[in-house]
Design an enzyme around this catalytic site. Structure first.
Site, short mmCIF file in Angstrom:
data_model
loop_
_atom_site.label_atom_id
_atom_site.label_comp_id
_atom_site.label_asym_id
_atom_site.label_seq_id
_atom_site.Cartn_x
_atom_site.Cartn_y
_atom_site.Cartn_z
N GLU A 1 94.76 77.39 17.96
CA GLU A 1 95.38 76.51 16.97
C GLU A 1 96.11 77.28 15.88
O GLU A 1 96.92 76.72 15.14
CB GLU A 1 94.35 75.55 16.36
CG GLU A 1 93.19 76.21 15.65
CD GLU A 1 93.46 76.38 14.15
OE1 GLU A 1 94.31 75.69 13.61
OE2 GLU A 1 92.80 77.24 13.56
N HIS B 1 90.80 73.09 17.52
CA HIS B 1 90.04 73.85 16.52
C HIS B 1 88.75 74.38 17.13
O HIS B 1 88.37 75.54 16.92
CB HIS B 1 89.70 72.96 15.31
CG HIS B 1 90.71 73.00 14.22
ND1 HIS B 1 91.83 72.21 14.21
CD2 HIS B 1 90.78 73.76 13.11
CE1 HIS B 1 92.53 72.45 13.13
NE2 HIS B 1 91.92 73.40 12.44
#
Length: 340
Positions: free
Chosen positions: A12, A308
Protein backbone atom coordinates in the site's frame (compact mmCIF):
# COMPACT_ATOMS: atom_id res chain seq x y z
CA UNK A 1 23.60 -6.43 13.85
CA UNK A 2 23.41 -5.89 10.09
CA UNK A 3 21.23 -3.08 8.78
CA UNK A 4 17.87 -4.14 7.36
CA UNK A 5 16.53 -2.26 4.34
CA UNK A 6 12.79 -1.74 4.01
CA UNK A 7 11.26 -0.47 0.78
CA UNK A 8 8.41 1.90 1.58
CA UNK A 9 6.99 1.70 -1.94
CA UNK A 10 5.74 -1.88 -1.86
CA UNK A 11 2.19 -2.89 -1.05
CA UNK A 12 0.00 0.00 0.00
CA UNK A 13 3.08 2.24 0.10
CA UNK A 14 1.94 4.48 2.96
CA UNK A 15 2.76 5.44 6.53
CA UNK A 16 1.89 2.03 8.00
CA UNK A 17 5.18 0.67 6.68
CA UNK A 18 7.06 3.40 8.54
CA UNK A 19 5.23 2.85 11.84
CA UNK A 20 5.60 -0.93 11.86
CA UNK A 21 9.27 -0.61 10.89
CA UNK A 22 9.92 1.81 13.75
CA UNK A 23 8.06 -0.29 16.34
CA UNK A 24 9.89 -3.52 15.49
CA UNK A 25 13.25 -1.84 15.01
CA UNK A 26 13.07 -0.37 18.52
CA UNK A 27 11.86 -3.62 20.09
CA UNK A 28 14.54 -5.72 18.41
CA UNK A 29 17.28 -3.05 18.42
CA UNK A 30 17.49 -3.67 14.69
CA UNK A 31 19.25 -0.98 12.60
CA UNK A 32 17.14 -0.13 9.55
CA UNK A 33 17.26 1.92 6.40
CA UNK A 34 13.84 2.82 5.10
CA UNK A 35 13.71 4.05 1.51
CA UNK A 36 10.93 5.30 -0.78
CA UNK A 37 8.94 6.47 2.25
CA UNK A 38 5.24 6.92 1.44
CA UNK A 39 6.05 6.51 -2.23
CA UNK A 40 2.40 5.91 -3.14
CA UNK A 41 1.16 9.09 -1.43
CA UNK A 42 1.03 12.63 -2.77
CA UNK A 43 3.18 14.28 -1.70
CA UNK A 44 5.54 11.39 -0.86
CA UNK A 45 8.01 11.40 2.03
CA UNK A 46 7.65 12.30 5.67
CA UNK A 47 4.86 14.66 6.72
CA UNK A 48 4.81 16.22 10.17
CA UNK A 49 2.95 13.33 11.81
CA UNK A 50 5.36 10.78 10.29
CA UNK A 51 8.37 12.79 11.39
CA UNK A 52 6.86 12.84 14.90
CA UNK A 53 6.80 9.02 14.82
CA UNK A 54 10.48 8.88 13.83
CA UNK A 55 11.54 11.34 16.53
CA UNK A 56 9.45 9.60 19.19
CA UNK A 57 10.92 6.20 18.32
CA UNK A 58 14.41 7.70 18.56
CA UNK A 59 13.59 9.34 21.90
CA UNK A 60 12.37 6.16 23.60
CA UNK A 61 15.42 4.21 22.42
CA UNK A 62 18.26 6.77 22.49
CA UNK A 63 18.31 6.12 18.76
CA UNK A 64 20.42 7.74 16.09
CA UNK A 65 18.56 8.80 12.98
CA UNK A 66 19.56 10.32 9.66
CA UNK A 67 17.16 12.00 7.25
CA UNK A 68 14.62 13.01 9.89
CA UNK A 69 13.04 16.04 8.22
CA UNK A 70 9.75 16.87 6.53
CA UNK A 71 9.76 15.65 2.93
CA UNK A 72 12.53 13.11 3.43
CA UNK A 73 11.98 9.90 1.49
CA UNK A 74 14.71 7.89 3.22
CA UNK A 75 15.89 7.53 6.80
CA UNK A 76 18.56 5.50 8.53
CA UNK A 77 17.68 4.53 12.10
CA UNK A 78 19.90 2.83 14.67
CA UNK A 79 17.97 2.31 17.93
CA UNK A 80 19.55 1.74 21.32
CA UNK A 81 17.92 0.05 24.33
CA UNK A 82 14.31 0.95 25.09
CA UNK A 83 14.07 3.68 27.73
CA UNK A 84 10.70 3.72 29.49
CA UNK A 85 9.71 6.95 31.21
CA UNK A 86 7.55 10.05 30.95
CA UNK A 87 7.37 11.53 27.46
CA UNK A 88 5.47 14.32 25.74
CA UNK A 89 5.33 14.33 21.96
CA UNK A 90 3.67 17.21 20.11
CA UNK A 91 3.03 16.64 16.41
CA UNK A 92 2.63 20.38 15.94
CA UNK A 93 -0.32 19.92 13.56
CA UNK A 94 -3.63 18.07 13.57
CA UNK A 95 -1.75 14.90 12.60
CA UNK A 96 -2.98 11.70 14.22
CA UNK A 97 -1.92 10.98 17.80
CA UNK A 98 -3.37 7.47 17.53
CA UNK A 99 -1.03 6.65 14.64
CA UNK A 100 1.89 8.11 16.59
CA UNK A 101 1.00 5.74 19.43
CA UNK A 102 1.16 2.81 16.97
CA UNK A 103 4.86 3.44 16.40
CA UNK A 104 5.95 3.46 20.05
CA UNK A 105 3.43 1.43 22.08
CA UNK A 106 4.62 -2.09 21.07
CA UNK A 107 8.20 -1.78 22.40
CA UNK A 108 7.03 0.03 25.55
CA UNK A 109 4.62 -2.85 26.33
CA UNK A 110 7.68 -5.06 26.92
CA UNK A 111 10.09 -2.51 28.40
CA UNK A 112 11.69 -2.86 31.83
CA UNK A 113 9.73 -0.05 33.47
CA UNK A 114 6.48 1.94 33.24
CA UNK A 115 5.87 4.79 30.83
CA UNK A 116 3.52 7.74 30.68
CA UNK A 117 2.89 9.30 27.29
CA UNK A 118 1.26 12.63 26.48
CA UNK A 119 0.56 12.92 22.75
CA UNK A 120 -0.64 16.19 21.22
CA UNK A 121 -2.24 16.67 17.82
CA UNK A 122 -5.37 15.22 16.23
CA UNK A 123 -7.44 12.52 17.91
CA UNK A 124 -10.18 12.10 15.28
CA UNK A 125 -8.59 12.02 11.84
CA UNK A 126 -9.75 10.55 8.53
CA UNK A 127 -7.70 7.49 7.52
CA UNK A 128 -6.69 6.85 11.16
CA UNK A 129 -8.32 4.96 14.03
CA UNK A 130 -10.14 7.42 16.33
CA UNK A 131 -9.55 7.36 20.07
CA UNK A 132 -12.77 5.39 20.59
CA UNK A 133 -11.47 2.54 18.45
CA UNK A 134 -8.28 2.23 20.48
CA UNK A 135 -10.12 2.46 23.79
CA UNK A 136 -13.09 0.19 23.05
CA UNK A 137 -11.72 -2.29 20.51
CA UNK A 138 -7.93 -2.63 20.46
CA UNK A 139 -7.21 -2.10 24.15
CA UNK A 140 -9.48 -4.93 25.39
CA UNK A 141 -7.67 -7.34 23.05
CA UNK A 142 -4.27 -6.16 24.31
CA UNK A 143 -5.50 -6.64 27.87
CA UNK A 144 -6.46 -10.22 27.05
CA UNK A 145 -2.90 -10.71 25.82
CA UNK A 146 -1.63 -9.57 29.22
CA UNK A 147 -0.81 -5.94 28.40
CA UNK A 148 -1.45 -3.29 31.05
CA UNK A 149 -2.35 -0.07 29.28
CA UNK A 150 -4.82 2.71 30.09
CA UNK A 151 -5.74 5.52 27.73
CA UNK A 152 -7.37 8.86 28.45
CA UNK A 153 -8.72 11.40 26.01
CA UNK A 154 -7.85 14.68 27.70
CA UNK A 155 -9.08 16.86 24.84
CA UNK A 156 -10.34 15.91 21.37
CA UNK A 157 -8.68 17.50 18.36
CA UNK A 158 -10.03 17.74 14.81
CA UNK A 159 -8.44 18.97 11.59
CA UNK A 160 -7.26 21.63 10.92
CA UNK A 161 -6.90 23.07 14.42
CA UNK A 162 -5.72 19.93 16.19
CA UNK A 163 -4.94 20.67 19.80
CA UNK A 164 -6.09 17.28 20.97
CA UNK A 165 -4.37 15.50 23.85
CA UNK A 166 -4.19 11.74 24.40
CA UNK A 167 -2.54 10.20 27.47
CA UNK A 168 -1.31 6.62 27.82
CA UNK A 169 -0.06 4.86 30.95
CA UNK A 170 1.84 1.65 30.30
CA UNK A 171 2.81 -0.92 32.92
CA UNK A 172 5.07 -3.32 31.04
CA UNK A 173 4.89 -7.11 31.16
CA UNK A 174 7.59 -9.71 30.55
CA UNK A 175 5.71 -11.24 27.64
CA UNK A 176 2.47 -11.03 25.70
CA UNK A 177 0.21 -14.07 25.40
CA UNK A 178 -1.14 -15.34 22.08
CA UNK A 179 -4.88 -15.03 21.57
CA UNK A 180 -7.37 -16.79 19.33
CA UNK A 181 -10.41 -14.95 17.97
CA UNK A 182 -12.43 -17.32 15.81
CA UNK A 183 -15.94 -16.71 17.21
CA UNK A 184 -17.92 -13.50 17.60
CA UNK A 185 -20.83 -14.91 19.56
CA UNK A 186 -24.27 -13.36 19.66
CA UNK A 187 -24.56 -9.63 19.12
CA UNK A 188 -25.54 -8.05 22.44
CA UNK A 189 -25.82 -4.39 21.47
CA UNK A 190 -25.44 -2.03 18.52
CA UNK A 191 -25.08 1.69 19.23
CA UNK A 192 -24.35 4.72 17.05
CA UNK A 193 -22.79 8.05 17.99
CA UNK A 194 -22.37 11.16 15.85
CA UNK A 195 -19.95 13.87 16.90
CA UNK A 196 -19.87 17.39 15.47
CA UNK A 197 -17.12 19.86 16.29
CA UNK A 198 -17.84 23.44 15.30
CA UNK A 199 -20.59 22.27 12.93
CA UNK A 200 -24.42 22.35 13.07
CA UNK A 201 -26.16 19.70 15.16
CA UNK A 202 -28.46 18.74 12.27
CA UNK A 203 -25.52 17.04 10.52
CA UNK A 204 -25.26 14.52 13.35
CA UNK A 205 -29.04 14.11 13.51
CA UNK A 206 -29.23 13.31 9.78
CA UNK A 207 -26.45 10.74 10.06
CA UNK A 208 -28.13 9.01 12.97
CA UNK A 209 -31.43 9.05 11.10
CA UNK A 210 -29.90 6.99 8.30
CA UNK A 211 -28.26 4.55 10.72
CA UNK A 212 -31.43 4.19 12.77
CA UNK A 213 -33.38 3.24 9.66
CA UNK A 214 -30.75 0.94 8.13
CA UNK A 215 -30.03 -0.94 11.37
CA UNK A 216 -33.36 -0.53 13.14
CA UNK A 217 -31.87 1.35 16.09
CA UNK A 218 -34.08 3.04 18.69
CA UNK A 219 -33.34 6.33 20.47
CA UNK A 220 -31.48 4.85 23.48
CA UNK A 221 -28.86 3.49 21.06
CA UNK A 222 -28.34 6.86 19.35
CA UNK A 223 -26.12 9.61 20.77
CA UNK A 224 -25.17 13.10 19.56
CA UNK A 225 -22.10 14.83 20.98
CA UNK A 226 -21.33 18.49 20.26
CA UNK A 227 -17.78 19.78 20.80
CA UNK A 228 -16.37 23.30 20.86
CA UNK A 229 -12.88 24.78 20.54
CA UNK A 230 -11.24 21.67 19.12
CA UNK A 231 -11.27 22.33 15.39
CA UNK A 232 -13.98 21.61 12.84
CA UNK A 233 -15.01 18.07 12.08
CA UNK A 234 -17.60 15.34 12.09
CA UNK A 235 -17.22 11.69 12.97
CA UNK A 236 -19.90 9.04 13.29
CA UNK A 237 -19.32 5.60 14.81
CA UNK A 238 -21.21 2.35 15.15
CA UNK A 239 -20.20 0.07 18.01
CA UNK A 240 -21.10 -3.64 17.92
CA UNK A 241 -20.77 -5.38 21.27
CA UNK A 242 -20.84 -9.15 20.87
CA UNK A 243 -20.39 -12.03 23.30
CA UNK A 244 -16.66 -12.42 22.64
CA UNK A 245 -15.54 -9.13 21.11
CA UNK A 246 -16.39 -5.47 20.56
CA UNK A 247 -15.95 -3.85 17.16
CA UNK A 248 -16.32 -0.25 16.05
CA UNK A 249 -16.70 1.26 12.59
CA UNK A 250 -16.17 4.90 11.71
CA UNK A 251 -17.28 7.40 9.10
CA UNK A 252 -15.82 10.89 8.74
CA UNK A 253 -17.67 13.87 7.37
CA UNK A 254 -16.19 15.37 4.23
CA UNK A 255 -16.69 18.81 2.73
CA UNK A 256 -19.24 18.54 -0.05
CA UNK A 257 -20.40 15.04 0.93
CA UNK A 258 -23.95 14.88 2.35
CA UNK A 259 -24.35 13.57 5.88
CA UNK A 260 -26.66 10.89 4.53
CA UNK A 261 -23.91 9.60 2.23
CA UNK A 262 -21.39 9.44 5.09
CA UNK A 263 -23.82 7.43 7.21
CA UNK A 264 -24.86 5.16 4.34
CA UNK A 265 -21.24 4.22 3.60
CA UNK A 266 -20.74 3.45 7.27
CA UNK A 267 -23.87 1.29 7.34
CA UNK A 268 -22.54 -0.67 4.36
CA UNK A 269 -19.34 -1.48 6.30
CA UNK A 270 -21.27 -2.55 9.38
CA UNK A 271 -23.65 -4.73 7.40
CA UNK A 272 -20.75 -6.45 5.60
CA UNK A 273 -19.12 -7.24 8.95
CA UNK A 274 -22.34 -8.58 10.49
CA UNK A 275 -23.20 -10.65 7.42
CA UNK A 276 -19.77 -12.32 7.37
CA UNK A 277 -20.17 -13.61 10.93
CA UNK A 278 -16.51 -12.92 11.75
CA UNK A 279 -15.27 -11.56 15.09
CA UNK A 280 -12.44 -9.33 13.83
CA UNK A 281 -13.12 -6.41 11.51
CA UNK A 282 -10.64 -5.27 8.83
CA UNK A 283 -9.11 -2.47 10.89
CA UNK A 284 -8.63 -4.51 14.05
CA UNK A 285 -7.06 -7.23 11.89
CA UNK A 286 -4.37 -4.77 10.86
CA UNK A 287 -3.84 -3.57 14.45
CA UNK A 288 -3.47 -7.07 15.91
CA UNK A 289 -0.59 -8.20 13.70
CA UNK A 290 2.33 -6.60 15.56
CA UNK A 291 1.06 -7.64 19.04
CA UNK A 292 0.60 -11.23 17.81
CA UNK A 293 4.13 -11.19 16.38
CA UNK A 294 5.49 -10.02 19.75
CA UNK A 295 3.45 -12.73 21.49
CA UNK A 296 4.81 -15.38 19.14
CA UNK A 297 1.46 -16.83 18.09
CA UNK A 298 -2.27 -16.45 17.66
CA UNK A 299 -4.98 -16.54 15.04
CA UNK A 300 -8.21 -14.81 14.14
CA UNK A 301 -11.08 -14.89 11.67
CA UNK A 302 -11.78 -11.73 9.70
CA UNK A 303 -13.02 -10.33 6.41
CA UNK A 304 -10.83 -10.55 3.29
CA UNK A 305 -7.64 -8.66 4.24
CA UNK A 306 -7.15 -5.08 3.15
CA UNK A 307 -3.98 -3.99 1.37
CA UNK A 308 -2.91 -2.38 4.65
CA UNK A 309 -3.09 -5.79 6.33
CA UNK A 310 -1.18 -7.69 3.65
CA UNK A 311 1.49 -4.97 3.55
CA UNK A 312 1.82 -5.00 7.32
CA UNK A 313 2.26 -8.78 7.24
CA UNK A 314 5.06 -8.45 4.69
CA UNK A 315 6.90 -5.86 6.83
CA UNK A 316 6.66 -7.97 10.00
CA UNK A 317 7.94 -11.05 8.18
CA UNK A 318 11.08 -9.14 7.18
CA UNK A 319 11.96 -8.60 10.86
CA UNK A 320 11.09 -11.93 12.47
CA UNK A 321 11.37 -15.66 11.58
CA UNK A 322 7.61 -16.13 11.34
CA UNK A 323 4.88 -16.52 8.77
CA UNK A 324 1.27 -15.42 8.74
CA UNK A 325 -0.83 -18.06 7.03
CA UNK A 326 -3.72 -16.36 5.23
CA UNK A 327 -6.54 -18.78 4.34
CA UNK A 328 -9.49 -17.35 2.40
CA UNK A 329 -12.84 -19.09 2.10
CA UNK A 330 -16.43 -17.97 1.44
CA UNK A 331 -15.79 -14.24 1.86
CA UNK A 332 -13.90 -14.73 5.11
CA UNK A 333 -10.24 -15.05 6.01
CA UNK A 334 -8.38 -16.93 8.73
CA UNK A 335 -5.01 -15.46 9.65
CA UNK A 336 -2.72 -17.65 11.73
CA UNK A 337 0.80 -16.93 12.96
CA UNK A 338 3.44 -19.65 12.91
CA UNK A 339 7.16 -19.48 13.60
CA UNK A 340 9.59 -21.08 11.17
Amino acid sequence: MNELEIDGSFGEGGGQILRTTLALAVHLRQPVRLVNIRARRRPPGLRRQHLACVLAAAAISSGQVEGAEVGSQAIRFRPGPVRPGDYTFDIGTAGSTTLLLQAILPPLLLADGPSRLTLKGGTHNPHAPPFDFLDQVLLPQLHKMGAKVTLRLVRPGFYPRGGGVLEAHIEPVKRLNPITRLRRGEVLEIAAKAVVAGLPRHIAARELGVLAQRMELANPALTIEELRSCGIGNVVTVTIRSRHITELFTGFGEKGVPAETVASRLADEVESYLAAGVPVGPYLADQLLVPLALAGGGEFLTLPPTRHTTTNIAVIEKFLPLRFQVEREDGRCRIRLTYQ
